[in-house]
Design an enzyme around this catalytic site. Sequence first.
Site, PDB file in Angstrom:
ATOM      1  N   ASN A   9      -7.085   0.958   8.109  1.00 35.82           N
ATOM      2  CA  ASN A   9      -6.641  -0.135   7.611  1.00 35.82           C
ATOM      3  C   ASN A   9      -6.098  -1.064   8.795  1.00 35.82           C
ATOM      4  O   ASN A   9      -4.881  -0.923   9.243  1.00 35.82           O
ATOM      5  CB  ASN A   9      -5.436   0.013   6.627  1.00 35.82           C
ATOM      6  CG  ASN A   9      -4.858  -1.203   6.067  1.00 35.82           C
ATOM      7  OD1 ASN A   9      -5.363  -2.232   6.094  1.00 35.82           O
ATOM      8  ND2 ASN A   9      -3.729  -0.984   5.500  1.00 35.82           N
ATOM      9  N   TRP A  10      -6.763  -2.165   9.051  1.00 29.80           N
ATOM     10  CA  TRP A  10      -6.456  -2.988  10.256  1.00 29.80           C
ATOM     11  C   TRP A  10      -5.264  -3.852  10.003  1.00 29.80           C
ATOM     12  O   TRP A  10      -4.838  -4.662  10.765  1.00 29.80           O
ATOM     13  CB  TRP A  10      -7.618  -3.725  10.713  1.00 29.80           C
ATOM     14  CG  TRP A  10      -8.668  -3.000  11.326  1.00 29.80           C
ATOM     15  CD1 TRP A  10      -8.638  -1.528  11.577  1.00 29.80           C
ATOM     16  CD2 TRP A  10      -9.816  -3.346  12.084  1.00 29.80           C
ATOM     17  NE1 TRP A  10      -9.752  -0.959  12.362  1.00 29.80           N
ATOM     18  CE2 TRP A  10     -10.566  -2.109  12.587  1.00 29.80           C
ATOM     19  CE3 TRP A  10     -10.432  -4.387  12.404  1.00 29.80           C
ATOM     20  CZ2 TRP A  10     -11.679  -2.057  13.426  1.00 29.80           C
ATOM     21  CZ3 TRP A  10     -11.696  -4.581  12.790  1.00 29.80           C
ATOM     22  CH2 TRP A  10     -12.381  -3.214  13.316  1.00 29.80           C
ATOM     23  N   LYS A  11      -5.015  -4.024   8.545  1.00 30.22           N
ATOM     24  CA  LYS A  11      -4.073  -5.161   8.141  1.00 30.22           C
ATOM     25  C   LYS A  11      -4.389  -6.398   8.603  1.00 30.22           C
ATOM     26  O   LYS A  11      -5.436  -6.845   9.012  1.00 30.22           O
ATOM     27  CB  LYS A  11      -2.660  -4.522   8.502  1.00 30.22           C
ATOM     28  CG  LYS A  11      -2.461  -3.283   8.014  1.00 30.22           C
ATOM     29  CD  LYS A  11      -0.924  -2.656   7.874  1.00 30.22           C
ATOM     30  CE  LYS A  11      -0.884  -1.493   7.863  1.00 30.22           C
ATOM     31  NZ  LYS A  11       0.346  -1.012   7.431  1.00 30.22           N
ATOM     32  N   HIS A  95      -1.960  -1.127  -2.298  1.00 33.16           N
ATOM     33  CA  HIS A  95      -1.134  -0.831  -0.821  1.00 33.16           C
ATOM     34  C   HIS A  95       0.326  -1.343  -1.097  1.00 33.16           C
ATOM     35  O   HIS A  95       0.639  -2.358  -1.896  1.00 33.16           O
ATOM     36  CB  HIS A  95      -1.616  -1.552   0.257  1.00 33.16           C
ATOM     37  CG  HIS A  95      -1.189  -1.089   1.366  1.00 33.16           C
ATOM     38  ND1 HIS A  95       0.100  -1.329   2.146  1.00 33.16           N
ATOM     39  CD2 HIS A  95      -1.860   0.063   2.407  1.00 33.16           C
ATOM     40  CE1 HIS A  95       0.195  -0.823   3.214  1.00 33.16           C
ATOM     41  NE2 HIS A  95      -0.919   0.098   3.428  1.00 33.16           N
ATOM     42  N   GLU A  97       2.301  -2.742   0.718  1.00 35.68           N
ATOM     43  CA  GLU A  97       2.505  -3.905   1.228  1.00 35.68           C
ATOM     44  C   GLU A  97       2.070  -5.140   0.149  1.00 35.68           C
ATOM     45  O   GLU A  97       2.941  -6.296   0.025  1.00 35.68           O
ATOM     46  CB  GLU A  97       2.021  -4.389   2.545  1.00 35.68           C
ATOM     47  CG  GLU A  97       2.832  -3.532   3.653  1.00 35.68           C
ATOM     48  CD  GLU A  97       1.824  -2.981   4.816  1.00 35.68           C
ATOM     49  OE1 GLU A  97       0.487  -3.755   5.041  1.00 35.68           O
ATOM     50  OE2 GLU A  97       2.294  -2.090   5.684  1.00 35.68           O
ATOM     51  N   GLU A 167       0.497   7.147  -0.298  1.00 34.90           N
ATOM     52  CA  GLU A 167       1.147   6.659   0.998  1.00 34.90           C
ATOM     53  C   GLU A 167       2.572   6.615   0.631  1.00 34.90           C
ATOM     54  O   GLU A 167       3.034   5.525  -0.019  1.00 34.90           O
ATOM     55  CB  GLU A 167       0.580   5.284   1.104  1.00 34.90           C
ATOM     56  CG  GLU A 167      -0.895   5.416   1.712  1.00 34.90           C
ATOM     57  CD  GLU A 167      -1.324   4.326   2.447  1.00 34.90           C
ATOM     58  OE1 GLU A 167      -1.856   4.706   3.565  1.00 34.90           O
ATOM     59  OE2 GLU A 167      -1.050   3.145   2.293  1.00 34.90           O
ATOM     60  N   GLY A 173       4.183   2.976   8.844  1.00 31.18           N
ATOM     61  CA  GLY A 173       4.290   2.060   9.977  1.00 31.18           C
ATOM     62  C   GLY A 173       5.740   2.336  10.298  1.00 31.18           C
ATOM     63  O   GLY A 173       6.193   1.775  11.421  1.00 31.18           O
ATOM     64  N   SER A 213       1.725   6.868   8.827  1.00 33.28           N
ATOM     65  CA  SER A 213       2.227   7.236  10.400  1.00 33.28           C
ATOM     66  C   SER A 213       1.247   8.335  10.957  1.00 33.28           C
ATOM     67  O   SER A 213       1.617   9.408  11.421  1.00 33.28           O
ATOM     68  CB  SER A 213       3.433   7.529  10.637  1.00 33.28           C
ATOM     69  OG  SER A 213       4.279   6.421  10.173  1.00 33.28           O
ATOM     70  N   GLY A 234      -3.064   3.274   9.696  1.00 25.89           N
ATOM     71  CA  GLY A 234      -2.822   1.905   9.625  1.00 25.89           C
ATOM     72  C   GLY A 234      -2.968   1.664  11.250  1.00 25.89           C
ATOM     73  O   GLY A 234      -4.034   1.373  12.129  1.00 25.89           O
ATOM     74  N   GLY A 235      -1.644   1.791  11.792  1.00 28.94           N
ATOM     75  CA  GLY A 235      -1.488   1.453  13.343  1.00 28.94           C
ATOM     76  C   GLY A 235      -2.366   2.230  14.377  1.00 28.94           C
ATOM     77  O   GLY A 235      -3.001   1.573  15.155  1.00 28.94           O
TER      78      GLY A 235
HETATM   79  C1  PEP Z   1      -1.031   1.923   6.140  1.00 24.93           C
HETATM   80  O1  PEP Z   1      -0.531   0.723   6.186  1.00 24.93           O
HETATM   81  O2  PEP Z   1      -1.956   2.287   5.137  1.00 24.93           O
HETATM   82  C2  PEP Z   1      -0.566   2.958   6.875  1.00 24.93           C
HETATM   83  C3  PEP Z   1      -0.870   4.119   6.577  1.00 24.93           C
HETATM   84  O3  PEP Z   1      -0.001   2.401   8.208  1.00 24.93           O
HETATM   85  P1  PEP Z   1       0.445   3.605   9.345  1.00 24.93           P
HETATM   86  O4  PEP Z   1      -0.581   4.697   9.563  1.00 24.93           O
HETATM   87  O5  PEP Z   1       0.794   2.562  10.462  1.00 24.93           O
HETATM   88  O6  PEP Z   1       1.841   4.136   8.800  1.00 24.93           O
END
Ligand code: PEP
Length: 261
Positions: A9-11, A95, A97, A167, A173, A213, A234-235
């Site tokens: 997920n590049w956001k 998600h 967010e 999640e 994050g 994470s 994500g990251g």
């Molecule tokens: C996400 O935003 O779906 C996510 C899992 O982010 P991260 O891996 O950065 O925690």
Amino acid sequence: MRTPIIIGNWKLNNTIAEGLALATEIKNRVAATRHVDVAIAPVFTSIAPIAQRLADSSVSVAGQNCYWESSGAWTGEVSPQLLHDAGARYCIVGHSERRQYYGDTNVDVGRKAFAIIDATLTAIICVGETHAERTNNQTNDIIQKQIDGAFSAISSQQLTHVVVAYEPVWAIGTGNTATPDQAQTTIASIRTILSKRYGSPQADTLRIQYGGSVSPKNALDILSKPDIDGALVGGASLKADSFVEIVKAATLTVAATPMVR
Ligand code: PEP
């Protein structure tokens, strides 16, 4: 027989040029990967060019969000049909967010999930509790409500077009990954909730990812758990090295249980 799925997920990151470079490197480096599905979710403006670049590869493209209407006077929205037209084959929905900053409710998530499946995409339905909800022992209640909303219009025949991503909000994050046991326990509960709704054979074939994470350091321990069928990343999906390492960890779990997968 559940194939693990790793989704990046590049956001809100990467220009078209940056996204093309990253997608191309991922495509080349996972080309030999078998028995693991891989997808990346770029920003809307990059979906079409990246989908074209990945057309002859094993890496799919996902939207990060969509609206439930297919067309009309909905300024600023993107429909699942248009995502499909641009080359996406998956769409993330619910998600945290989106829920936190844009007010997506459980009912909205259900409408979007149904629209995604109706447009012949696969819905990546995100669920998860906040830190306060976990501390107050509300995790299962919260997830039950999120699932009730998200799956309200989804039939058992449509479950093959669904992936669930567990999640925990406190893990996204933050670097505070759920322990493999915490993730396994909650994901097993999600499977139980879904088996009450659809029956166990259906729930047993549905893929449930962990997200929050995930990194090359913790991926293997998390992905080795029996109910965890991949990761929403994500990251660590913004760099080819870390994303490809996570894909590799998933392939190791498949190799470790050849009779089961
Ligand atoms: C996400 O935003 O779906 C996510 C899992 O982010 P991260 O891996 O950065 O925690």
